[in-house]
Design an enzyme around this catalytic site. Structure first.
Site, mmCIF file in Angstrom:
data_model
loop_
_atom_site.group_PDB
_atom_site.id
_atom_site.type_symbol
_atom_site.label_atom_id
_atom_site.label_comp_id
_atom_site.label_asym_id
_atom_site.label_seq_id
_atom_site.Cartn_x
_atom_site.Cartn_y
_atom_site.Cartn_z
ATOM 1 N N ALA A 22 0.895 -1.401 0.184
ATOM 2 C CA ALA A 22 -0.055 -0.018 -0.033
ATOM 3 C C ALA A 22 1.083 1.260 0.112
ATOM 4 C CB ALA A 22 -1.028 0.002 1.158
ATOM 5 N N THR A 26 0.225 5.439 -1.732
ATOM 6 C CA THR A 26 -0.238 6.564 -0.753
ATOM 7 C C THR A 26 -0.049 7.789 -1.386
ATOM 8 O OG1 THR A 26 1.769 6.461 0.338
ATOM 9 C CG2 THR A 26 -0.084 5.188 1.199
ATOM 10 N N ARG A 34 -4.176 -0.270 6.507
ATOM 11 C CA ARG A 34 -3.832 -0.894 7.822
ATOM 12 C C ARG A 34 -2.664 0.098 8.382
ATOM 13 N NH1 ARG A 34 -5.224 -5.514 4.960
ATOM 14 N NH2 ARG A 34 -6.287 -6.914 6.256
ATOM 15 N N ASP A 105 -5.484 -1.520 -6.985
ATOM 16 C CA ASP A 105 -6.010 -0.130 -7.440
ATOM 17 C C ASP A 105 -5.549 0.107 -9.017
ATOM 18 O OD1 ASP A 105 -2.768 0.562 -7.636
ATOM 19 O OD2 ASP A 105 -3.280 1.063 -5.526
ATOM 20 N N HIS A 120 -3.670 -9.926 -4.809
ATOM 21 C CA HIS A 120 -5.011 -9.863 -3.879
ATOM 22 C C HIS A 120 -6.202 -9.527 -4.898
ATOM 23 C CE1 HIS A 120 -2.768 -9.225 -0.060
ATOM 24 N NE2 HIS A 120 -2.863 -10.784 -0.166
ATOM 25 N N CYS A 131 -21.587 -18.000 -14.330
ATOM 26 C CA CYS A 131 -21.165 -18.231 -15.430
ATOM 27 C C CYS A 131 -19.774 -17.682 -15.925
ATOM 28 C CB CYS A 131 -21.997 -17.174 -16.602
ATOM 29 S SG CYS A 131 -22.084 -15.351 -16.665
ATOM 30 N N CYS A 151 -26.896 -13.824 -16.472
ATOM 31 C CA CYS A 151 -27.883 -14.813 -15.738
ATOM 32 C C CYS A 151 -28.599 -14.103 -14.405
ATOM 33 C CB CYS A 151 -27.031 -15.912 -15.370
ATOM 34 S SG CYS A 151 -25.859 -15.625 -14.252
ATOM 35 N N SER A 188 4.711 -3.677 4.777
ATOM 36 C CA SER A 188 5.048 -4.086 5.986
ATOM 37 C C SER A 188 5.298 -5.434 6.217
ATOM 38 C CB SER A 188 4.072 -3.552 7.282
ATOM 39 O OG SER A 188 2.808 -4.080 7.109
ATOM 40 N N ASN A 213 11.084 0.612 2.770
ATOM 41 C CA ASN A 213 9.723 0.767 3.643
ATOM 42 C C ASN A 213 9.973 2.108 4.576
ATOM 43 O OD1 ASN A 213 6.907 -0.009 4.169
ATOM 44 N ND2 ASN A 213 7.539 -0.532 6.137
#
Length: 242
Positions: A22, A26, A34, A105, A120, A131, A151, A188, A213
């Site tokens: 993430a 930012t 988180r 994103d 993810h 379907c 459907c 992290s 980081n």
């Protein structure tokens, strides 16, 4: 270790795998869900609402909360920042760069990175569980509760929900197995099983590793070079040296 040392390792590398979290997004205005200021910390019940179990039992209410939490109306206004661009610019005729991202994103694709594995899933599409038909974000935003035109089934987001099985891990390991440099940025390394990928890289024996980081992680000792810096600042230092 210095940025000069990191730049030398990047210059020598022929196959780089970049793990992103993430923190990479930012600077584009997308909150770290988180962090101490992230959305999840505002209401821990959001993890309950953003679960596969809640979606299956209450699909209509799920979609209302999903669109609000992930701010889908704003998603198309976000643009790649200098970190996304830096990762793309690492690609060259000599160097292969693969991105494995926790982010949903789609900004790595907008930055035109050639190889992106969305670990993810993605906010940019949804699909029908019956379907299998896929729908883009524009279609999902037309109604509060999107349904399959084929459907009539309520669509499920393309992003991984709590309780969903991670399907990309084996592919991520396969990509890392071929790398000679692992560059980890803006994460992290707390979410399982994504946080296991640096261990796998270390097991390969020939993979050099760099972590950038903005704060320490409990995985720092797995890396050859560690920087606790703002990512935008870090990539500026590296760009000048590369």
């Amino acid at each position: 270790m210095s940025y000069e040392s990191a730049a030398r390792r990047i210059k020598r590398a022929e196959r780089i795998v970049v793990l992103t979290g993430a923190g990479v997004s930012t600077a584009s205005g997308i909150p770290d869900f988180r962090s101490s200021e992230g959305l999840w910390t505002e209401d821990h019940a959001r993890e309950y609402y953003m679960s596969n179990d809640y979606f299956q039992k209450h699909p209509d209410d799920f979609w209302k909360k999903y669109k609000a939490i992930f701010r889908l109306k704003l998603l198309q206004e976000y643009r790649p920042n200098n970190v996304h661009q830096f990762i793309h610019e690492l690609e060259s005729d000599r160097r292969n760069v693969s991105v494995i991202t926790q982010n949903v994103d789609g900004l790595h694709q907008l930055a035109v990175s050639s190889s992106v594995l969305e670990y993810h899933g993605s906010l940019n599409h949804s699909f029908c569980q019956d379907c299998g038909r896929s729908y883009p974000l524009e279609s999902v935003m037309e109604t509060m509760v999107p349904v399959c035109r084929n459907c009539g089934t309520t669509l499920k987001p393309g992003v991984m929900l709590f309780g969903d099985l991670i399907t990309a891990h084996d592919e991520a390991e396969w990509i890392i197995k071929e790398a000679d440099l692992l560059l980890v940025m803006g994460t992290s390394l707390q979410v399982t099983p994504f946080c296991l990928l640096p261990y796998y890289a270390g097991e390969q024996g020939r993979t050099s590793s760099i972590l950038i980081n903005n704060e320490p992680t409990d995985k720092d000792d797995l890396f050859d070079i560690v920087f606790h810096d703002d990512l935008s600042y870090a990539v500026q230092q590296l760009q000048e040296l590369l």
